[in-house]
Design a protein around this motif. Structure first.
Motif, short mmCIF file in Angstrom:
data_model
loop_
_atom_site.label_atom_id
_atom_site.label_comp_id
_atom_site.label_asym_id
_atom_site.label_seq_id
_atom_site.Cartn_x
_atom_site.Cartn_y
_atom_site.Cartn_z
N GLU A 48 83.82 -1.14 49.51
CA GLU A 48 84.97 -1.11 48.60
C GLU A 48 84.74 -1.87 47.29
OE1 GLU A 48 85.53 -4.56 51.41
OE2 GLU A 48 85.25 -2.44 51.75
N HIS A 49 83.54 -2.32 47.03
CA HIS A 49 83.27 -3.06 45.79
C HIS A 49 82.93 -2.11 44.65
CE1 HIS A 49 83.67 -7.13 47.24
NE2 HIS A 49 83.14 -6.70 48.37
N PRO A 50 83.13 -2.56 43.40
CA PRO A 50 82.89 -1.68 42.25
C PRO A 50 81.46 -1.16 42.22
CG PRO A 50 83.96 -3.72 41.57
CD PRO A 50 83.59 -3.88 43.01
N SER A 51 81.35 0.12 41.84
CA SER A 51 80.07 0.79 41.77
C SER A 51 79.97 1.50 40.42
CB SER A 51 79.97 1.80 42.92
OG SER A 51 78.79 2.53 42.85
N PHE A 52 78.80 1.43 39.79
CA PHE A 52 78.61 2.02 38.47
C PHE A 52 77.31 2.83 38.46
CE2 PHE A 52 80.91 -1.94 38.08
CZ PHE A 52 82.03 -1.55 37.36
N SER A 53 77.38 4.01 37.88
CA SER A 53 76.18 4.85 37.81
C SER A 53 75.56 4.75 36.42
CB SER A 53 76.53 6.30 38.12
OG SER A 53 77.45 6.80 37.16
N GLY A 54 74.27 5.05 36.36
CA GLY A 54 73.56 5.01 35.09
C GLY A 54 72.08 5.19 35.30
N LYS A 55 71.30 4.64 34.39
CA LYS A 55 69.84 4.74 34.45
C LYS A 55 69.24 3.33 34.54
CE LYS A 55 69.41 9.16 32.93
NZ LYS A 55 69.56 10.07 34.00
N TYR A 56 68.30 3.20 35.46
CA TYR A 56 67.47 1.99 35.49
C TYR A 56 66.39 2.21 34.45
CZ TYR A 56 63.85 -1.22 37.06
OH TYR A 56 62.88 -2.19 37.11
N VAL A 57 66.27 1.30 33.49
CA VAL A 57 65.30 1.47 32.40
C VAL A 57 64.00 0.76 32.71
CG1 VAL A 57 64.87 1.11 29.95
CG2 VAL A 57 67.14 1.79 30.71
N SER A 58 64.07 -0.54 32.97
CA SER A 58 62.85 -1.29 33.25
C SER A 58 63.20 -2.71 33.68
CB SER A 58 61.94 -1.35 32.03
OG SER A 58 62.51 -2.16 31.02
N THR A 59 62.18 -3.39 34.18
CA THR A 59 62.26 -4.83 34.40
C THR A 59 61.09 -5.43 33.66
OG1 THR A 59 63.35 -4.64 36.55
CG2 THR A 59 62.16 -6.68 36.12
N THR A 60 61.36 -6.47 32.88
CA THR A 60 60.32 -7.14 32.10
C THR A 60 60.28 -8.61 32.51
OG1 THR A 60 61.82 -7.72 30.28
CG2 THR A 60 60.68 -5.60 30.13
N LEU A 61 59.21 -9.27 32.14
CA LEU A 61 59.16 -10.71 32.36
C LEU A 61 60.22 -11.37 31.50
CD1 LEU A 61 55.32 -11.36 32.55
CD2 LEU A 61 56.95 -11.16 34.42
N GLY A 62 60.82 -12.45 31.96
CA GLY A 62 61.92 -13.10 31.29
C GLY A 62 61.64 -13.40 29.83
N CYS A 63 62.57 -13.00 28.98
CA CYS A 63 62.51 -13.24 27.53
C CYS A 63 61.30 -12.60 26.87
CB CYS A 63 62.56 -14.74 27.23
SG CYS A 63 64.06 -15.52 27.84
N THR A 131 66.03 -14.33 38.64
CA THR A 131 64.79 -14.94 39.09
C THR A 131 64.32 -14.21 40.33
OG1 THR A 131 65.52 -17.06 38.23
CG2 THR A 131 63.70 -17.09 39.79
N LEU A 132 63.11 -13.67 40.26
CA LEU A 132 62.51 -12.94 41.38
C LEU A 132 61.41 -13.80 41.98
CD1 LEU A 132 62.01 -10.46 43.13
CD2 LEU A 132 60.71 -9.48 41.25
N ASP A 133 61.70 -14.44 43.09
CA ASP A 133 60.73 -15.27 43.79
C ASP A 133 60.08 -16.30 42.87
OD1 ASP A 133 59.38 -16.05 46.11
OD2 ASP A 133 57.65 -14.77 45.64
N GLY A 134 60.90 -16.95 42.05
CA GLY A 134 60.40 -17.99 41.16
C GLY A 134 59.95 -17.51 39.79
N THR A 135 59.94 -16.21 39.54
CA THR A 135 59.55 -15.66 38.25
C THR A 135 60.78 -15.15 37.52
OG1 THR A 135 57.41 -14.97 39.15
CG2 THR A 135 58.10 -13.94 37.10
N ALA A 136 60.99 -15.60 36.29
CA ALA A 136 62.11 -15.12 35.49
C ALA A 136 61.84 -13.69 35.04
CB ALA A 136 62.31 -16.03 34.27
N VAL A 137 62.79 -12.79 35.34
CA VAL A 137 62.68 -11.39 34.94
C VAL A 137 64.01 -10.94 34.34
CG1 VAL A 137 60.89 -10.80 36.62
CG2 VAL A 137 63.29 -10.53 37.24
N ASP A 138 63.94 -9.87 33.56
CA ASP A 138 65.13 -9.25 32.98
C ASP A 138 65.10 -7.77 33.34
OD1 ASP A 138 65.56 -11.71 31.74
OD2 ASP A 138 64.64 -11.06 29.86
N SER A 139 66.18 -7.27 33.95
CA SER A 139 66.28 -5.85 34.29
C SER A 139 67.26 -5.19 33.34
CB SER A 139 66.73 -5.66 35.73
OG SER A 139 65.72 -6.10 36.62
N TYR A 140 66.89 -4.01 32.84
CA TYR A 140 67.68 -3.29 31.85
C TYR A 140 68.21 -2.00 32.44
CZ TYR A 140 65.51 -6.48 28.56
OH TYR A 140 65.09 -7.59 27.91
N PHE A 141 69.48 -1.71 32.10
CA PHE A 141 70.15 -0.52 32.61
C PHE A 141 70.89 0.16 31.46
CE2 PHE A 141 69.95 -3.80 35.80
CZ PHE A 141 69.44 -3.13 36.90
#
Length: 164
Positions: A48-63, A131-141
């Protein structure tokens, strides 16, 4: 030079360039082998939680918007659905491994205009900094309803940054 020789030279160059591209991708994966595997969404998530559709673009290293994460299928674009839960964010990607971003791992949310190989209108991308297992990452949608998605993410995450 005959037409056959010219054709063979062009085909050879194309094969060489494709080989170098593949070698570069595998070298990137070796350099990023220290990055941990993203968690799978918990099996007992309520629906019952909010759900949003779209495109996963990429994940990059933080900043570093030009440094794509290539490991664990994070480097491939595709359709996705984001579910926002009090405990975190679930990303369900078509044909790829699903991702669970625990609330404690989220560093912020923001809007972006560009990332690796994608430029859109001003603030057209939704970015989740985590943070993915100690590594800063940014995911874009690229969400179908970015304002509603951002509002729900900000309400759950509670640490929204100013837009880029």
């Amino acid at each position: 030079m005959s037409k056959d020789v010219s054709t063979l030279i062009v085909i050879g160059l194309v094969v060489l360039l494709l080989g170098l591209m593949v070698a570069g991708w595998y070298a990137r994966k070796r350099r990023q082998s220290h990055i941990g595997v993203p968690l799978q969404p918990p099996a007992d998530l309520p629906s019952e939680h909010p759900s949003f559709s779209g495109k996963y673009v990429s994940t990059t290293l933080g900043c570093d918007q030009l440094n794509r994460v290539a490991v664990h299928s994070l480097g491939f674009r595709g359709n996705c659905t984001i579910e926002v839960h009090p405990a975190g964010v679930a990303v369900f990607r078509a044909g790829e491994r699903d991702i669970w971003i625990p609330r404690d791992d989220v560093r912020g949310i923001a809007r972006a205009t560009w990332t690796i190989d994608r430029v859109v209108e001003k603030n057209g991308l939704q970015m989740i900094e985590w943070t993915l297992d100690g590594t800063a990452v940014d995911s874009y949608f690229r969400m179908d309803d970015p304002e509603a998605c951002e509002k729900v993410l900000a309400g759950v995450v509670g640490n929204e940054r100013e837009s880029q």
